[in-house]
Design an enzyme around this catalytic site. Structure first.
Site, PDB file in Angstrom:
ATOM      1  N   LYS A  79       1.051  -1.243  -0.028  1.00  0.00           N
ATOM      2  CA  LYS A  79       0.004   0.120  -0.068  1.00  0.00           C
ATOM      3  C   LYS A  79       0.934   1.338   0.041  1.00  0.00           C
ATOM      4  O   LYS A  79       0.976   2.037   1.028  1.00  0.00           O
ATOM      5  CB  LYS A  79      -1.016  -0.018   1.213  1.00  0.00           C
ATOM      6  CG  LYS A  79      -2.183   0.900   0.999  1.00  0.00           C
ATOM      7  CD  LYS A  79      -3.531   0.473   1.920  1.00  0.00           C
ATOM      8  CE  LYS A  79      -4.128   1.666   2.070  1.00  0.00           C
ATOM      9  NZ  LYS A  79      -5.026   1.798   0.779  1.00  0.00           N
TER      10      LYS A  79
HETATM   11  N1  PMP Z   1      -7.066  -2.520  -3.235  1.00  0.00           N
HETATM   12  C1  PMP Z   1      -6.626  -1.046  -3.277  1.00  0.00           C
HETATM   13  C2  PMP Z   1      -6.115  -0.542  -4.466  1.00  0.00           C
HETATM   14  C3  PMP Z   1      -6.997  -0.226  -2.234  1.00  0.00           C
HETATM   15  O1  PMP Z   1      -6.930   0.984  -1.923  1.00  0.00           O
HETATM   16  C4  PMP Z   1      -7.502  -0.839  -0.925  1.00  0.00           C
HETATM   17  C5  PMP Z   1      -8.271  -0.067   0.287  1.00  0.00           C
HETATM   18  N2  PMP Z   1      -6.946  -0.269   1.309  1.00  0.00           N
HETATM   19  C6  PMP Z   1      -8.354  -2.447  -1.007  1.00  0.00           C
HETATM   20  C7  PMP Z   1      -7.970  -2.904  -2.117  1.00  0.00           C
HETATM   21  C8  PMP Z   1      -8.756  -2.871   0.104  1.00  0.00           C
HETATM   22  O2  PMP Z   1      -7.976  -2.948   1.313  1.00  0.00           O
HETATM   23  P1  PMP Z   1      -8.693  -3.013   2.923  1.00  0.00           P
HETATM   24  O3  PMP Z   1      -9.661  -4.036   2.444  1.00  0.00           O
HETATM   25  O4  PMP Z   1      -7.449  -3.456   3.432  1.00  0.00           O
HETATM   26  O5  PMP Z   1      -9.047  -1.758   2.930  1.00  0.00           O
END
Ligand code: PMP
Length: 295
Positions: free
Chosen positions: A158
């Protein structure tokens, strides 16, 4: 009345261990993170005063930073505590929480080994999709850019830099009158949307792409567990776009969108329609509400 801009709000932002009045939470314009995207971030939600999967998010912030060579002054426990203190101080039992870690302004240039690591956390109420979006379902179109392969960079991290294409894809969707995009991976199979993971219901099974070129979302992992608990078989595989024709329901998962049905995907000349709040979505959304403490 329109929403106030994010630099002009009441409240407190945590920055490197201090609670700073919201409007004073600033960095210099020559901050490395701003110029070279040496930045990683998180998105979390608190439900009735409890931050869902807090430890997993704090750990992911540290792990993402490590991929960018960050050495942190804070432990995972300290970041957990800071998030809890922040929502308490801002009196926000139900909110979205945004931790961010980035390299500071000591030196300018591509190399950043001597720059300090800042950690900041903000929180605000954020109804990202809203109840109407959940019941109507989202309309997706084809993205402009695909996800990069992990040979380019660990694209499962991320890192803010990876969001350049997500933002362009999302802007494209909105300009074209859609809610979001279907983004493919480097092998030309389905990856995710611009900020959430994707699931297809095919013959009562849950199919979802292998998370090898996108974030293995914490919500994604939660939903997989919930589905298994409901006796629903989960299949992780490469999914060609054409398989959307076999799907009765499609939904997105993510901290911001939570679990949100997709009503349709427009892709080249094809339009795929799905049932919104179908049986599987309804069951999983109910279970998700329970485990997050929403209801
Ligand atoms: N993909 C992307 C590109 C994202 O930004 C997110 C949000 N963080 C997710 C998937 C989903 O991740 P999470 O469930 O951990 O929020």
């Amino acid at each position: 009345m329109s929403e106030p801009p994010f630099h002009d709000r009441d409240g407190w932002i945590w920055h490197n261990g201090d609670m700073v009045p919201w409007r004073d939470a600033k960095v210099h314009l020559l901050t490395h993170g701003l110029h070279y995207a040496s930045s990683v971030f998180e998105g979390e939600r608190a439900y009735n005063g409890k931050i869902f999967k807090l430890r997993e998010h704090s750990q992911r912030l540290l792990d993402s930073g490590e991929s960018l060579g960050f050495e942190y002054d804070f432990t995972v426990e300290q970041i957990d505590d800071a998030c809890r203190e922040l929502i308490e101080k801002n009196d926000l039992p139900n909110c979205y929480i945004r931790p961010v870690a980035f390299k500071g302004s000591e030196f300018m240039g591509v190399i950043n080994t001597q720059n300090s690591v800042h950690v900041a956390i903000a929180a605000w109420p954020w109804e990202y999709i809203g109840a109407a979006g959940q019941t109507q379902g989202l309309r997706l179109c084809k993205s402009i850019y695909n996800r990069p392969s992990t040979e380019f960079f660990p694209s499962t991290v991320k890192a803010a830099g990876l969001y350049t294409t997500n933002t362009l894809n999302k802007n494209h969707a909105h300009k074209a009158g859609y809610d979001d995009c279907l983004v493919l991976g480097p092998r030309g199979t389905i990856a995710e949307s611009t900020s959430a993971n994707m699931f297809l219901v095919i013959d009562g099974q849950l199919h979802t792409p292998v998370p090898d070129c996108f974030l293995n979302g914490i919500t994604r992992q939660t939903v997989i567990e919930l589905a298994k608990g409901e006796g629903i078989e989960v299949v992780e595989r490469d999914i060609p776009v054409g398989d959307l024709a076999k799907a009765s329901e499609v939904f997105l998962t993510g901290t911001a969108v939570e679990v949100t049905p997709v009503a349709s995907v427009n892709y080249d000349d094809a339009k795929y329609d799905f049932k919104v709040m179908g049986d599987v979505e309804t069951r999983l959304i109910q279970r998700f509400r329970e485990v997050t403490g929403m209801s």
